[in-house]
Write a protein that holds these residues in place. Structure first.
Motif, PDB file in Angstrom:
ATOM      1  N   ALA A  63       0.843  -1.202   0.000  1.00  0.00           N
ATOM      2  CA  ALA A  63       0.000   0.000   0.000  1.00  0.00           C
ATOM      3  C   ALA A  63       0.876   1.250   0.000  1.00  0.00           C
ATOM      4  CB  ALA A  63      -0.924  -0.010   1.217  1.00  0.00           C
ATOM      5  N   ASP A  64       1.923   1.239   0.819  1.00  0.00           N
ATOM      6  CA  ASP A  64       2.859   2.357   0.846  1.00  0.00           C
ATOM      7  C   ASP A  64       3.491   2.561  -0.532  1.00  0.00           C
ATOM      8  OD1 ASP A  64       4.906   4.257   2.167  1.00  0.00           O
ATOM      9  OD2 ASP A  64       6.148   2.718   1.226  1.00  0.00           O
ATOM     10  N   ARG A  65       3.916   1.470  -1.150  1.00  0.00           N
ATOM     11  CA  ARG A  65       4.606   1.529  -2.452  1.00  0.00           C
ATOM     12  C   ARG A  65       3.695   2.117  -3.533  1.00  0.00           C
ATOM     13  NH1 ARG A  65       6.973  -2.844  -1.776  1.00  0.00           N
ATOM     14  NH2 ARG A  65       8.557  -1.553  -0.821  1.00  0.00           N
ATOM     15  N   ALA A  66       2.437   1.677  -3.569  1.00  0.00           N
ATOM     16  CA  ALA A  66       1.492   2.188  -4.567  1.00  0.00           C
ATOM     17  C   ALA A  66       1.278   3.685  -4.394  1.00  0.00           C
ATOM     18  CB  ALA A  66       0.161   1.436  -4.453  1.00  0.00           C
ATOM     19  N   GLU A  67       1.131   4.106  -3.163  1.00  0.00           N
ATOM     20  CA  GLU A  67       0.935   5.540  -2.868  1.00  0.00           C
ATOM     21  C   GLU A  67       2.186   6.338  -3.238  1.00  0.00           C
ATOM     22  OE1 GLU A  67      -1.745   8.469  -1.351  1.00  0.00           O
ATOM     23  OE2 GLU A  67      -2.009   6.410  -1.970  1.00  0.00           O
ATOM     24  N   HIS A  68       3.348   5.794  -2.953  1.00  0.00           N
ATOM     25  CA  HIS A  68       4.626   6.452  -3.246  1.00  0.00           C
ATOM     26  C   HIS A  68       4.812   6.665  -4.749  1.00  0.00           C
ATOM     27  CE1 HIS A  68       9.112   6.618  -3.523  1.00  0.00           C
ATOM     28  NE2 HIS A  68       8.919   7.428  -2.503  1.00  0.00           N
ATOM     29  N   ILE A  69       4.495   5.647  -5.525  1.00  0.00           N
ATOM     30  CA  ILE A  69       4.604   5.773  -6.992  1.00  0.00           C
ATOM     31  C   ILE A  69       3.678   6.879  -7.478  1.00  0.00           C
ATOM     32  CG2 ILE A  69       4.028   4.617  -9.180  1.00  0.00           C
ATOM     33  CD1 ILE A  69       6.718   3.663  -8.109  1.00  0.00           C
ATOM     34  N   GLU A  70       2.451   6.888  -6.968  1.00  0.00           N
ATOM     35  CA  GLU A  70       1.436   7.857  -7.407  1.00  0.00           C
ATOM     36  C   GLU A  70       1.774   9.285  -6.981  1.00  0.00           C
ATOM     37  OE1 GLU A  70      -1.373   8.264  -9.950  1.00  0.00           O
ATOM     38  OE2 GLU A  70      -0.769   6.234  -9.414  1.00  0.00           O
ATOM     39  N   GLU A  71       2.228   9.460  -5.742  1.00  0.00           N
ATOM     40  CA  GLU A  71       2.449  10.799  -5.189  1.00  0.00           C
ATOM     41  C   GLU A  71       3.836  11.379  -5.447  1.00  0.00           C
ATOM     42  OE1 GLU A  71       1.403  11.955  -1.234  1.00  0.00           O
ATOM     43  OE2 GLU A  71      -0.272  10.549  -1.181  1.00  0.00           O
ATOM     44  N   VAL A  72       4.861  10.514  -5.541  1.00  0.00           N
ATOM     45  CA  VAL A  72       6.236  11.016  -5.632  1.00  0.00           C
ATOM     46  C   VAL A  72       6.885  10.721  -6.979  1.00  0.00           C
ATOM     47  CG1 VAL A  72       8.540  10.959  -4.587  1.00  0.00           C
ATOM     48  CG2 VAL A  72       6.511  10.760  -3.124  1.00  0.00           C
ATOM     49  N   ILE A  73       6.830   9.483  -7.424  1.00  0.00           N
ATOM     50  CA  ILE A  73       7.576   9.093  -8.625  1.00  0.00           C
ATOM     51  C   ILE A  73       6.927   9.629  -9.905  1.00  0.00           C
ATOM     52  CG2 ILE A  73       8.563   7.165  -9.935  1.00  0.00           C
ATOM     53  CD1 ILE A  73       9.773   7.636  -7.065  1.00  0.00           C
ATOM     54  N   LYS A  74       5.651   9.344 -10.115  1.00  0.00           N
ATOM     55  CA  LYS A  74       4.982   9.787 -11.342  1.00  0.00           C
ATOM     56  C   LYS A  74       5.030  11.314 -11.536  1.00  0.00           C
ATOM     57  CE  LYS A  74       1.751   5.974 -12.149  1.00  0.00           C
ATOM     58  NZ  LYS A  74       0.316   5.585 -12.161  1.00  0.00           N
ATOM     59  N   PRO A  75       4.718  12.124 -10.515  1.00  0.00           N
ATOM     60  CA  PRO A  75       4.738  13.576 -10.718  1.00  0.00           C
ATOM     61  C   PRO A  75       6.141  14.136 -10.990  1.00  0.00           C
ATOM     62  CG  PRO A  75       3.486  13.019  -8.738  1.00  0.00           C
ATOM     63  CD  PRO A  75       4.179  11.774  -9.191  1.00  0.00           C
ATOM     64  N   ASN A  76       7.175  13.369 -10.700  1.00  0.00           N
ATOM     65  CA  ASN A  76       8.554  13.849 -10.870  1.00  0.00           C
ATOM     66  C   ASN A  76       9.327  13.050 -11.909  1.00  0.00           C
ATOM     67  OD1 ASN A  76       8.764  15.998  -8.768  1.00  0.00           O
ATOM     68  ND2 ASN A  76       8.079  14.296  -7.486  1.00  0.00           N
ATOM     69  N   GLU A  77       8.622  12.484 -12.897  1.00  0.00           N
ATOM     70  CA  GLU A  77       9.294  11.629 -13.877  1.00  0.00           C
ATOM     71  C   GLU A  77      10.321  12.375 -14.726  1.00  0.00           C
ATOM     72  OE1 GLU A  77       6.266   9.793 -16.239  1.00  0.00           O
ATOM     73  OE2 GLU A  77       5.546  11.691 -17.041  1.00  0.00           O
ATOM     74  N   ASN A  78      10.252  13.696 -14.780  1.00  0.00           N
ATOM     75  CA  ASN A  78      11.225  14.473 -15.557  1.00  0.00           C
ATOM     76  C   ASN A  78      12.335  15.059 -14.688  1.00  0.00           C
ATOM     77  OD1 ASN A  78       9.900  14.008 -18.023  1.00  0.00           O
ATOM     78  ND2 ASN A  78       8.439  15.629 -17.549  1.00  0.00           N
ATOM     79  N   ARG A  79      12.418  14.599 -13.448  1.00  0.00           N
ATOM     80  CA  ARG A  79      13.451  15.086 -12.522  1.00  0.00           C
ATOM     81  C   ARG A  79      14.262  13.909 -12.014  1.00  0.00           C
ATOM     82  NH1 ARG A  79      11.122  19.208  -8.351  1.00  0.00           N
ATOM     83  NH2 ARG A  79      13.350  19.494  -8.040  1.00  0.00           N
ATOM     84  N   MET A  80      15.355  14.220 -11.324  1.00  0.00           N
ATOM     85  CA  MET A  80      16.132  13.175 -10.677  1.00  0.00           C
ATOM     86  C   MET A  80      15.474  12.872  -9.339  1.00  0.00           C
ATOM     87  SD  MET A  80      20.060  13.185  -9.275  1.00  0.00           S
ATOM     88  CE  MET A  80      20.962  12.635 -10.709  1.00  0.00           C
ATOM     89  N   VAL A  81      15.104  11.607  -9.148  1.00  0.00           N
ATOM     90  CA  VAL A  81      14.528  11.155  -7.884  1.00  0.00           C
ATOM     91  C   VAL A  81      15.496  10.135  -7.293  1.00  0.00           C
ATOM     92  CG1 VAL A  81      12.612   9.963  -6.758  1.00  0.00           C
ATOM     93  CG2 VAL A  81      12.156  11.492  -8.690  1.00  0.00           C
ATOM     94  N   ILE A  82      15.859  10.333  -6.030  1.00  0.00           N
ATOM     95  CA  ILE A  82      16.754   9.412  -5.339  1.00  0.00           C
ATOM     96  C   ILE A  82      16.012   8.901  -4.106  1.00  0.00           C
ATOM     97  CG2 ILE A  82      18.978   9.117  -4.172  1.00  0.00           C
ATOM     98  CD1 ILE A  82      20.060  11.388  -5.972  1.00  0.00           C
ATOM     99  N   SER A  83      15.895   7.582  -4.015  1.00  0.00           N
ATOM    100  CA  SER A  83      15.090   6.984  -2.949  1.00  0.00           C
ATOM    101  C   SER A  83      15.909   6.064  -2.050  1.00  0.00           C
ATOM    102  CB  SER A  83      13.937   6.185  -3.557  1.00  0.00           C
ATOM    103  OG  SER A  83      13.102   5.654  -2.548  1.00  0.00           O
ATOM    104  N   ASP A  84      15.606   6.150  -0.772  1.00  0.00           N
ATOM    105  CA  ASP A  84      16.113   5.220   0.230  1.00  0.00           C
ATOM    106  C   ASP A  84      15.160   4.030   0.199  1.00  0.00           C
ATOM    107  OD1 ASP A  84      16.735   3.811   2.530  1.00  0.00           O
ATOM    108  OD2 ASP A  84      16.731   5.558   3.840  1.00  0.00           O
ATOM    109  N   ARG A  85      15.573   2.946  -0.443  1.00  0.00           N
ATOM    110  CA  ARG A  85      14.803   1.722  -0.659  1.00  0.00           C
ATOM    111  C   ARG A  85      13.779   1.899  -1.775  1.00  0.00           C
ATOM    112  NH1 ARG A  85      16.248  -2.090   2.921  1.00  0.00           N
ATOM    113  NH2 ARG A  85      16.667  -1.537   5.066  1.00  0.00           N
ATOM    114  N   SER A  86      13.256   0.734  -2.217  1.00  0.00           N
ATOM    115  CA  SER A  86      12.300   0.719  -3.320  1.00  0.00           C
ATOM    116  C   SER A  86      11.610  -0.628  -3.381  1.00  0.00           C
ATOM    117  CB  SER A  86      13.046   0.957  -4.642  1.00  0.00           C
ATOM    118  OG  SER A  86      13.828  -0.191  -4.982  1.00  0.00           O
ATOM    119  N   VAL A  87      11.058  -0.917  -4.527  1.00  0.00           N
ATOM    120  CA  VAL A  87      10.407  -2.190  -4.801  1.00  0.00           C
ATOM    121  C   VAL A  87      11.355  -3.366  -4.536  1.00  0.00           C
ATOM    122  CG1 VAL A  87      11.006  -2.149  -7.277  1.00  0.00           C
ATOM    123  CG2 VAL A  87       8.987  -3.398  -6.513  1.00  0.00           C
ATOM    124  N   ILE A  88      12.648  -3.167  -4.698  1.00  0.00           N
ATOM    125  CA  ILE A  88      13.625  -4.240  -4.472  1.00  0.00           C
ATOM    126  C   ILE A  88      13.527  -4.729  -3.025  1.00  0.00           C
ATOM    127  CG2 ILE A  88      16.075  -4.874  -4.534  1.00  0.00           C
ATOM    128  CD1 ILE A  88      14.698  -4.191  -7.311  1.00  0.00           C
TER     129      ILE A  88
END
Length: 188
Positions: A63-88
């Motif tokens: 649930a956290d991951r789905a929300e994170h993709i929607e709120e953080v990753i998708k809106p910033n697809e044209n920027r550099m995003v650096i994340s502490d942990r991920s789907v891995i």
């Protein structure tokens, strides 16, 4: 670019993220779990051991991951995003189910959006033992060295199974050496 730093607890992710924040001030920095308002609540529930079932714990992280993709990753697809942990990490830590099933569930949660650069900080069992001895452990760290090394191995299998762009770095190297390897990988 969607870059992630992975590794079991105490591998040095936070230290390297602090260095990256200085070097890439224009980047968006985030984390999983907990990179969104809902995610913070879900993270707290999971790390405090509120979910008694391992399957329930996995669904909190999904649930956290789905929300994170929607709120953080998708809106910033044209920027550099650096994340502490991920789907891995999400796939690796859900070790009570087969890798293939957990991977499918995580790909649904991420809408098939995967990191472009994965940095895995690797620890030997000896180094992990030494690092864990110096801190108080949360409910996941308390599961022990063998559990965490198994998680690290599942991270590697996941990265290779998904055929992602990655670098494995020995986490016992100096902070400066690790930072240099990360910067070279990001800038290649």
């Amino acid at each position: 670019m969607y870059a992630v730093i992975e590794g079991v607890d105490t591998a040095g992710k936070s230290t390297q993220l602090d260095i990256l924040k200085e070097k890439y001030q224009e980047a968006i920095f985030t984390k999983e779990p907990g990179g969104t308002e809902i995610g913070l609540k879900l993270r707290e529930m999971a790390l405090n051991g509120e979910a008694k079932s391992k399957v329930a714990e996995m669904f909190l992280f999904l649930a956290d991951r789905a929300e994170h993709i929607e709120e953080v990753i998708k809106p910033n697809e044209n920027r550099m995003v650096i994340s502490d942990r991920s789907v891995i990490s999400g796939i690796a830590y859900a070790s009570n189910l087969p890798l293939e099933i957990v991977t499918t569930l995580n790909l649904i949660a991420t809408s098939n959006i995967l990191p472009s650069h994965i940095i895995l900080l690797e620890l030997t069992p000896e180094e992990l033992t030494k690092r864990l001895a110096g801190k108080s452990n949360d409910s996941i760290e308390s599961r022990g060295i063998d559990y965490l090394i198994d998680i690290q191995n599942r991270m590697k299998k996941t990265i290779e199974m998904l055929n992602l762009n990655y670098i494995y770095i020995d986490a016992s190297l100096s902070i400066e050496e690790i930072a240099q390897k990360i910067e070279e990988f990001i800038n290649e």
